[in-house]
Design an enzyme around this catalytic site. Structure first.
Site, PDB file in Angstrom:
ATOM      1  N   ARG A  59       1.912  -5.421   6.534  1.00 20.21           N
ATOM      2  CA  ARG A  59       1.867  -4.181   5.745  1.00 20.21           C
ATOM      3  C   ARG A  59       3.255  -3.568   5.599  1.00 20.21           C
ATOM      4  O   ARG A  59       3.615  -3.068   4.523  1.00 20.21           O
ATOM      5  CB  ARG A  59       0.909  -3.195   6.433  1.00 20.21           C
ATOM      6  CG  ARG A  59       0.570  -1.983   5.594  1.00 20.21           C
ATOM      7  CD  ARG A  59      -0.657  -1.277   6.123  1.00 20.21           C
ATOM      8  NE  ARG A  59      -0.900  -0.048   5.364  1.00 20.21           N
ATOM      9  CZ  ARG A  59      -0.857   1.175   5.876  1.00 20.21           C
ATOM     10  NH1 ARG A  59      -0.589   1.345   7.164  1.00 20.21           N
ATOM     11  NH2 ARG A  59      -1.093   2.232   5.128  1.00 20.21           N
ATOM     12  N   HIS A  63       4.875  -2.844   1.946  1.00 20.68           N
ATOM     13  CA  HIS A  63       5.281  -1.488   1.572  1.00 20.68           C
ATOM     14  C   HIS A  63       6.784  -1.401   1.340  1.00 20.68           C
ATOM     15  O   HIS A  63       7.238  -0.585   0.531  1.00 20.68           O
ATOM     16  CB  HIS A  63       4.848  -0.493   2.656  1.00 20.68           C
ATOM     17  CG  HIS A  63       3.392  -0.148   2.590  1.00 20.68           C
ATOM     18  ND1 HIS A  63       2.911   1.126   2.750  1.00 20.68           N
ATOM     19  CD2 HIS A  63       2.302  -0.929   2.365  1.00 20.68           C
ATOM     20  CE1 HIS A  63       1.578   1.121   2.631  1.00 20.68           C
ATOM     21  NE2 HIS A  63       1.198  -0.119   2.411  1.00 20.68           N
ATOM     22  N   ASN A  91       2.582   5.980   4.139  1.00 19.94           N
ATOM     23  CA  ASN A  91       3.235   5.202   5.188  1.00 19.94           C
ATOM     24  C   ASN A  91       3.113   5.804   6.585  1.00 19.94           C
ATOM     25  O   ASN A  91       3.641   5.241   7.553  1.00 19.94           O
ATOM     26  CB  ASN A  91       4.725   5.028   4.866  1.00 19.94           C
ATOM     27  CG  ASN A  91       4.957   4.037   3.741  1.00 19.94           C
ATOM     28  OD1 ASN A  91       4.052   3.282   3.375  1.00 19.94           O
ATOM     29  ND2 ASN A  91       6.151   4.046   3.183  1.00 19.94           N
ATOM     30  N   HIS A 188      -5.941  -8.092   3.409  1.00 18.38           N
ATOM     31  CA  HIS A 188      -6.883  -7.149   4.009  1.00 18.38           C
ATOM     32  C   HIS A 188      -7.815  -7.819   5.009  1.00 18.38           C
ATOM     33  O   HIS A 188      -8.634  -7.143   5.634  1.00 18.38           O
ATOM     34  CB  HIS A 188      -7.706  -6.450   2.916  1.00 18.38           C
ATOM     35  CG  HIS A 188      -6.912  -5.500   2.084  1.00 18.38           C
ATOM     36  ND1 HIS A 188      -7.372  -4.977   0.887  1.00 18.38           N
ATOM     37  CD2 HIS A 188      -5.664  -4.979   2.257  1.00 18.38           C
ATOM     38  CE1 HIS A 188      -6.455  -4.179   0.375  1.00 18.38           C
ATOM     39  NE2 HIS A 188      -5.410  -4.158   1.189  1.00 18.38           N
TER      40      HIS A 188
END
Length: 316
Positions: A59, A63, A91, A188
């Site tokens: 992640r 990001h 975040n 995911h």
């Protein structure tokens, strides 16, 4: 190395042959040839202590890349009057920054001033997937670290509430296709989600339904018990899927059963092109792993940095 590159070009859809000249597989061959091994060792050690590390590293990398390209800007601390990306609302739940800091220290001890934090994060994300049972890929290197990090820019990150049009636009702005969208959504399969990311589907969904009707009723009922409407528990939530520490294709199977958390996941079933890919990946873990590796290479080539940071949390 030329032979390896030629071999890869014959195996994957988005090949390293088409990557920017700034990145290459052998970028550190003469200056820090064992960087991959150093980073892998640190990631393994962190995973042995905390099973949430793989999802967190993946992640972090995603990001980072979606804002200003893969330049390590998500690692920077807020300073003075500037609120950095890590303090932007999407975040605030990011973690495992310490793993990148530890890897940076280990690399600096052997190859000082050579390897960027952005490259270390790209390598750590790959290791996180591999060590969780997922595919491997050759990580092109040579990224530079950025000097700019703004919390306000995190609003550009795709939201778990996005519909298919919003998702397609967000990904296409970064040169990513619908296949990349569906493949990368497979990430995911790892990790945990807080209630806030799927609350919209289980309470006051619209004027007609309290719960998103595309959700399996028993699944929605379980989520409502975990996340009541007036929930005040800061860390309440649930795992993304039952095999949340294994990088497999379970997530796509859950999509087809109405057992996924996010609106953005369910959105992939709303148009034929993406629905077909969901079915493909649900029935073939191999197809998913291949597509995911290709899309990660494509995503990770976005870069716009300027320096090699000494400390990943601070500009030089």
């Amino acid at each position: 190395m030329a032979f390896i590159a030629a071999t890869i070009c014959g195996l994957i859809i988005f090949t390293i042959c088409s990557l920017s000249n700034a990145l290459s597989l052998n970028y550190y061959e003469k200056t820090c040839s064992n960087v991959d091994d150093i980073v892998t060792k640190v990631v393994k050690e962190a995973m042995s202590e905390d099973k949430t590390v793989p999802a967190a590293l993946l992640r972090l990398h995603f990001h980072d890349c979606f804002i200003r390209g893969c330049d390590g800007s998500v690692l920077l601390e807020s300073k003075g009057g500037n609120s950095a990306e890590k303090d932007g609302p999407p975040n605030l739940s990011l973690h495992a920054f310490y793993v990148i800091e530890n890897a940076k220290k280990a690399v600096e001890a052997v190859c000082p001033g050579i390897v960027s934090c952005a490259d270390i994060l790209a390598l750590a994300a790959r290791d996180a997937v591999v060590l969780s049972g997922g595919p491997t890929w050759y990580v092109p290197k040579g990224r530079k670290d950025g000097r700019t990090s703004r919390a306000i820019e995190t609003k550009e990150l795709p939201s778990p509430t996005f519909n298919i049009s919003q998702l397609e636009q967000s990904f296409s702005l970064r040169g990513l296709s619908l296949e990349d969208l569906v493949a990368l959504t497979g990430a995911h399969t790892l990790g945990f989600s807080h209630c806030s990311s799927f609350q919209n589907r289980i309470h006051n969904f619209n004027s007609t339904h309290d719960v998103d009707p595309t959700m399996r009723p028993s699944f929605a009922a379980r989520l409502k018990s975990i996340c009541p409407i007036n929930n005040k528990a800061k860390n309440a939530g649930t795992f993304m899927d039952p095999s949340s520490t294994t990088f497999d294709n379970t997530h796509y199977k859950l999509m087809l059963q109405g057992n996924t958390l996010f609106s953005s996941d369910q959105a992939l079933l709303t148009i034929p092109n993406t629905r077909k890919l969901v079915y493909k990946f649900a029935t073939s873990k191999k197809a998913f792993h291949t597509a995911f590796a290709n899309s990660m290479i494509k995503l990770s080539t976005l870069n716009g940095g300027q320096e090699i940071r000494k400390d990943c949390s601070l500009v030089n």
